[in-house]
Every structure is written in structure tokens, then in C-alpha cells.
Scaffold this motif. Structure first.
Motif, PDB file in Angstrom:
ATOM      1  N   THR B 258      63.779  74.168  -8.951  1.00  0.00           N
ATOM      2  CA  THR B 258      63.647  74.792  -7.625  1.00  0.00           C
ATOM      3  C   THR B 258      64.863  75.654  -7.325  1.00  0.00           C
ATOM      4  OG1 THR B 258      64.676  72.961  -6.430  1.00  0.00           O
ATOM      5  CG2 THR B 258      62.330  72.777  -6.852  1.00  0.00           C
ATOM      6  N   LYS B 259      65.615  76.002  -8.348  1.00  0.00           N
ATOM      7  CA  LYS B 259      66.871  76.724  -8.132  1.00  0.00           C
ATOM      8  C   LYS B 259      66.646  78.101  -7.506  1.00  0.00           C
ATOM      9  CE  LYS B 259      67.299  78.661 -12.829  1.00  0.00           C
ATOM     10  NZ  LYS B 259      67.745  80.034 -12.577  1.00  0.00           N
ATOM     11  N   ASP B 260      65.470  78.696  -7.708  1.00  0.00           N
ATOM     12  CA  ASP B 260      65.189  80.011  -7.130  1.00  0.00           C
ATOM     13  C   ASP B 260      64.215  79.933  -5.965  1.00  0.00           C
ATOM     14  OD1 ASP B 260      66.780  81.196  -9.182  1.00  0.00           O
ATOM     15  OD2 ASP B 260      65.086  80.994 -10.548  1.00  0.00           O
ATOM     16  N   GLY B 261      63.999  78.744  -5.403  1.00  0.00           N
ATOM     17  CA  GLY B 261      63.064  78.615  -4.290  1.00  0.00           C
ATOM     18  C   GLY B 261      62.139  77.437  -4.489  1.00  0.00           C
ATOM     19  N   SER B 262      60.823  77.697  -4.506  1.00  0.00           N
ATOM     20  CA  SER B 262      59.880  76.582  -4.636  1.00  0.00           C
ATOM     21  C   SER B 262      59.804  76.111  -6.091  1.00  0.00           C
ATOM     22  CB  SER B 262      58.504  77.002  -4.130  1.00  0.00           C
ATOM     23  OG  SER B 262      57.937  77.938  -5.008  1.00  0.00           O
ATOM     24  N   SER B 263      59.041  75.061  -6.324  1.00  0.00           N
ATOM     25  CA  SER B 263      58.918  74.456  -7.656  1.00  0.00           C
ATOM     26  C   SER B 263      58.239  75.428  -8.617  1.00  0.00           C
ATOM     27  CB  SER B 263      58.098  73.168  -7.560  1.00  0.00           C
ATOM     28  OG  SER B 263      58.710  72.273  -6.658  1.00  0.00           O
ATOM     29  N   GLN B 264      58.973  75.861  -9.646  1.00  0.00           N
ATOM     30  CA  GLN B 264      58.472  76.864 -10.586  1.00  0.00           C
ATOM     31  C   GLN B 264      58.738  76.433 -12.034  1.00  0.00           C
ATOM     32  OE1 GLN B 264      57.157  80.426  -9.584  1.00  0.00           O
ATOM     33  NE2 GLN B 264      56.482  78.790  -8.206  1.00  0.00           N
ATOM     34  N   LEU B 265      57.971  77.040 -12.968  1.00  0.00           N
ATOM     35  CA  LEU B 265      58.065  76.656 -14.378  1.00  0.00           C
ATOM     36  C   LEU B 265      59.140  77.447 -15.110  1.00  0.00           C
ATOM     37  CD1 LEU B 265      54.303  76.541 -15.489  1.00  0.00           C
ATOM     38  CD2 LEU B 265      55.673  74.734 -14.456  1.00  0.00           C
TER      39      LEU B 265
END
Lengths: 184, 429
Positions: B258-265
Motif C-alpha cells: 500500500t506504499k503508493d495508496g490502496s492495496s496494489q500488486l
């Protein structure tokens, strides 16, 4: 039932801030599994002792206020509706207090832990908890806290406050908790 | 195979005796609750030779075959050595299609030599006669290898009796990441913690586990080497780090950050270096799992409004579009491609019940495999025959397994504790 610091705050400034945060209606119920209570029990505040307190008795910007039960800063939890990440109106005032505190104490850091109820996948619930933590983080950011003071993380469904199955319990677990430096 | 050593965090103040009794109670017990429709009748005779070892071997082999749900055990009548001709006429009368006999002899170095012969009863033909050199301590492991041999000869697919499973046991205020044999025996704690542990994932070579631990008051992805007990952080960025999945070559992990916002791959190298974005959405992307050929990553996303399963081509670069895989219902999560890549296990919500479902990826036909209500975390056996998953009975977390045709069913539970987050390890080579 309102927390007492509102009387200490400028209501005009408050309403501006509330408008900035936005206050959308809660997302519609998507769970066919249960009916949801819109008023989680945990928001009941201990108003009785507060009524006797002199407003001058504590400094709302001091670190001592974080643990002072008379201060809104001692309240650390924001509750959410099912499958929703919208901070409800009733919690805006609490966020205003924490946002002001963080702005006044730029060395303080905050860990925001998002939580979810137990239904469904653990990892998906971790992502839902993250959205809740993020909603709190963004609101505090708008209220004056710096991005570097804040970290939003999720505990998913792993650290429930309440472990019974049922909406009353689940509503206590859909939660964002605010922890200050030294508390995490 | 050398015995694995596990790093244990020993309870301070607990006596050795207390630990032993704790371990005995904590073992997973397997209960068979459903069997295949056409079980193959097979006789496993008592082995001859070193009596105690021979008896123990044959009984573990029988238990393995029985538990698979694919065999019906037939009484062989009398002990049978590997070099003796089986009494085929008698076995035919008893209804056995196959028979196994064996002999255990003491080797000069203190080890045992176990020779086994498997025969086809109607054809009166030898199907194979393997030999095993083993110590007394390797008795169960040897029996599992014999059962794997019999299973493969009779079904044509590899047996999984020698494989291991990982799972998390939660007792009051304590979480243990455990590793046990596929039959629940030999359980060992790889990690014990006061904070939750979720999402264990085996490296393709079976030597490491990636998992998420909350001991830092937030989710962090670790890679744990099982032989040495050493571990390292694979992902600890600002925010949450979760849902590790190994690439088929074991070099990379797909993780959710989530370092760039929401939960992403993202994909990181297994040592934690070289983080790279895989997919982009404005909402939640999580639960990545590589397809066995390494071409796709399956994942859960709410980009279409409700959580559904998608897949994205890894080779296509960041620009390649995600393809939606599930369409029925409003909650389909936790995709797990089968080892042959032809089907997809996942959790579907039906009328408020979360159930294990299996989709044929070519026809998109989906079958609900369970009648429970709180299924989670499916994990295929490495031969694709069974799916292990977590569910709840009477408010307590247990593991269950179901065959991919829905017929064979097992329950795996631990006394007085919650078991969850199962992960079936790879085939032992």
C-alpha cells in the motif's frame, strides 16, 4: 451526545473542515448475511465526569491530553459501516481534534490501524481495513497533519475487539484505531 | 532425506514435560467424512521380517491409502514377503484388484532394508518392487514413500503422502506457524508469536515459507528458510505488506503493498530487492497467485464494484489489460489455480455463505464443492486431486479437504485450538 471540546473549538472553522472532508452517506448494505446497526455501541462517551470539568483543566494541544479521559484525544477509534470506508459525520469532530493535535505537535507520529469484521477472505479483509485506515489518514492530512507524521496500515480481521458472530460484534471490529508515538 | 530442523521459540518457564504433552494434544487428527464412488480394492499384507518395524510400516501405508478415499482396503489373509508369489486365487475371492507385500531386514549399519512388491491380482503380474534403506526414525517417511509408490502405480498420478502442509494454530494469545506431514503427524512449529501470522506460501522447492506476520504492529512479509530457521524481510514498506505468492521458478514473490495508496500488486525478488508494479487500479487488488506456467497472475479486485477474480499477463508488461474471470455472484475471492493450470479454486459467497468453488477455466463451468458456510484459503495438493481449506465447525476453526470432484472429504482438527491458513507443500523430489 457530543464531546465537550466542541465548545472549545470554533464552530465556524469546524464546519469548514467538515466540508473539506466531505460527509457522504454510508454505502448501501451489500451483505445478505446480516442487517447492520448504524450506531455502533462503542461511540457512547463517558459524559458524566466531563460535565464537571473546567475547560481550563487541560491543554488540548499538550501530550498529556492524549491520555486525559477529559480530552477527545483520548478517544482513538473510528467505526465504519459494512463494506464501507467512509468516515461518518459523527466522527468528524474527533478527527478535527487529532488533526489539530498533530499539526501542533509536528514531532508526534501516528500509526493508523484499520480493521475489518471476520466475514470473507483474510487478505481481502486486510485490504478493506487498509481502505479504512487510509480514509482516516486522508482526513487527518486535510486537517493539518503532515503526510510524514502518518502511516496507515491494516490488521484486517486479525485483531477483533469482539469475537462473537453477529452484527453487534462485527460493527465494533470495522474500525480504525489511532496510535501515537510510543504506543506502537 | 535428512530430517528437517526447525527454529523453535520455546515458551519461557514451561517444563520439557509440559511441552511434550502440549505437542501431543496439538497434533492434527484426520477424519474421513466422504469417500470416492469407485474405490479400488487393494490388499496390503503384513510385511515379513523385523516384526515391529514391518507392522508399523504396513499400518501407515494402509492408513495413507484409506485416507485418500480412492482405495478400499481388503484383508490379505496372511503375511506376504516381497519375494513370495501372492495367493492370487484367494485374493481374487477376497475381491482385491492389487496386492502389496514386503520384507524388512536389518542392514549391517543398524538401518533397515525394506523391499516391497506390488502385484496386479487379475493379471497376476508384478507392477513394481522398490527397495528402501532407512533408519527407525524414518519409518513413517518410508511408509509414506511406499504409499506414494502404490498410489502412483494404481492411479497413474503422483501420490502426496510424503508431502507436508503448513498451517497456523491460534490458541489464547498465541499464534504458531506449523508444519506437519500431510497426514497431520510430525508437527513442528516454524514460528511462534503473540501477534497474528497469515498467508503462508511454500516456495516451489519446499525449502522456504513466505508469510505475513503482524509482530511489528503492521503486516510485514517474511521469507523463512525451514532448514536453518533463519528468515528475512521480503517486503516492509510504509503501509501494509501482504499476500505473498511465489513465482513458479521460486525467484520472485508477488506481494500486495500500500506504499503508493490502496492495496496494489507488485513483484519483488525473493530477497526483497527490485520492487516492481504489476497492475494498477483505483481500488483493491489483492491475493495474487501465479498460473503454473508463469504467464498469468490471478488476483482479487474490486475494480468492477464488487470483489471478483481477474488475471493479468505477466509477460505483457504493465500495459496489459486485466481479464475478468468470475462473473456470477457479488463476492468471488482467493483464486488458486490448479497444478495443471486447467481449473481455478476460489471462495464464492452464496446467500451469505462463503463456500469453496472450482471453475473449469476452459468452459467456465463452476461447481460448489462444500456445504459449509465459512470456507477460506483453499490450497491444492500438488497432484491436484484434493483441495485443503479452512472452515469452521461449532465456532472453531478447522481444516478440511475435498477432492476436486467433491466426493472425498476429510476433516483435520486440533483439540482446543483454532486451525487456519492451510498451505499444501510441493511434491518431494
Amino acid at each position: 451526545m457530543r464531546a465537550p471540546f466542541i465548545s472549545l473549538s470554533s464552530l465556524a472553522a469546524l464546519s469548514v473542515l467538515l466540508a473539506a472532508c466531505g460527509s457522504q452517506p454510508p454505502a448501501p448494505e451489500q451483505s445478505p448475511a446480516g442487517v447492520e446497526s448504524r450506531s455502533p455501541g462503542a461511540i457512547k462517551v463517558d459524559t458524566a465526569p466531563i460535565a464537571q470539568v473546567q475547560p481550563e483543566a487541560f491543554d488540548p494541544a499538550s501530550i498529556a491530553a492524549l491520555k486525559d479521559p477529559r480530552s477527545p484525544l483520548s478517544k482513538r477509534s473510528i467505526y465504519f459501516d459494512y463494506d464501507s470506508y467512509v468516515v461518518k459525520d459523527e466522527f468528524q469532530a474527533l478527527l478535527v481534534a487529532h488533526g489539530k493535535f498533530l499539526a501542533a505537535n509536528p514531532k508526534m507520529k501516528m500509526l493508523i490501524q484499520g480493521n475489518a469484521d471476520e466475514r470473507g477472505s483474510r487478505e481481502y479483509n486486510l485490504a478493506l481495513g487498509q481502505k479504512r485506515a487510509d480514509a482516516v489518514r486522508k482526513a487527518l492530512n486535510l486537517l493539518g497533519a503532515k503526510e510524514t507524521q502518518l502511516e496507515a496500515v491494516s490488521l484486517g480481521e486479525e485483531k477483533p475487539m469482539c469475537t462473537e458472530s453477529g452484527e453487534e460484534c462485527w460493527s465494533k471490529n470495522r474500525r480504525g484505531d489511532m496510535l501515537y508515538s510510543g504506543e506502537f | 532425506m535428512p530430517a528437517m530442523k526447525f527454529h523453535r521459540l520455546v515458551l519461557a518457564g514451561a517444563t520439557g514435560l509440559a511441552l511434550c504433552s502440549l505437542a501431543a494434544h496439538a497434533q492434527l487428527t484426520v477424519e474421513i467424512t466422504g469417500a470416492g464412488a469407485n474405490r479400488l480394492p487393494v490388499a496390503i499384507a503384513d510385511f515379513t521380517g523385523e516384526r515391529i518395524v514391518a507392522q508399523a510400516l504396513a499400518s501407515v501405508v494402509r492408513a495413507d491409502l484409506e485416507r485418500s478415499g480412492l482405495f478400499r482396503l481388503v484383508d490379505a489373509g496372511s503375511p506376504l514377503a516381497d519375494n513370495a508369489t501372492p495367493p492370487f486365487e484367494d485374493l481374487k475371492t477376497r475381491g482385491a484388484d492389487a496386492v502389496a507385500g514386503g520384507n524388512v531386514s536389518a542392514a549391517a549399519d543398524g538401518r533397515y532394508e525394506t523391499r516391497v512388491r506390488l502385484s496386479d491380482v487379475p493379471k497376476q503380474a508384478v507392477l513394481g518392487n522398490p527397495a528402501y534403506l532407512h533408519t527407525g526414525a524414518q519409518l513413517r517417511a518410508t511408509a509414506h514413500r511406499i504409499a506414494d509408490f502404490i498410489y502412483e502405480k494404481l492411479t497413474g498420478e503422483p501420490g502426496v503422502f510424503s508431502t507436508r502442509i503448513a498451517y497456523v494454530v491460534k490458541s489464547t494469545g498465541r499464534y504458531e506457524l506449523k508444519i506437519a506431514d500431510a497426514d497431520g503427524s510430525n508437527d513442528q512449529a516454524a514460528l511462534a508469536s503473540r501477534e497474528p501470522i497469515i498467508s503462508p506460501a511454500w516456495s516451489p522447492d519446499g525449502g522456504k515459507l513466505a508469510y505475513v506476520s503482524f509482530e511489528a504492529k503492521k503486516p510485514v512479509v517474511y521469507v523463512h528458510d525451514l532448514a536453518s530457521g533463519r528468515r528475512h524481510v521480503a517486503a516492509n514498506f510504509k503501509g501494509s505488506n501482504s499476500a505473498p505468492a511465489w513465482s513458479p521458478d521460486g525467484k520472485q514473490l508477488a506481494v500486495v503493498l500500500t506504499k503508493d495508496g490502496s492495496s496494489q500488486l507488485y513483484i519483488v525478488n525473493a530477497d526483497g530487492s527490485g520492487v516492481m508494479r504489476v497492475a494498477t487500479s483505483s481500488g483493491i487488488d489483492t491475493e495474487p497467485r501465479w498460473s503454473p506456467d508463469g504467464q498469468f497472475v490471478y488476483f482479487t479486485s474490486d475494480r468492477g464494484g464488487s470483489p471478483q477474480i481477474y488475471r493479468i499477463a505477466i509477460s505483457g508488461g504493465a500495459a496489459s489489460p486485466a481479464e475478468r474471470v468470475t462473473f456470477e455472484g457479488s463476492y468471488n475471492v482467493t483464486p488458486r489455480p490448479s497444478p495443471d493450470g486447467k481449473s481455478l479454486a476460489f471462495i464464492a459467497r452464496n446467500n451469505g455463505r462463503f463456500q469453496l468453488a472450482l471453475m473449469d477455466l476452459a468452459t467456465k463451468q463452476t461447481q460448489i464443492l462444500t456445504d459449509s458456510a465459512k470456507d477460506e484459503s483453499p490450497s491444492f495438493a500438488p497432484n491436484g486431486r484434493m483441495i485443503l481449506y479452512a472452515t469452521e465447525i461449532g465456532g472453531r476453526g478447522i481444516l478440511a479437504a475435498v477432492s476436486s470432484d467433491g466426493r472425498v472429504k476429510q476433516k483435520l482438527s486440533v483439540q482446543a485450538a483454532d486451525v487456519r491458513e492451510p498451505a499444501w507443500g510441493p511434491l518431494v523430489r
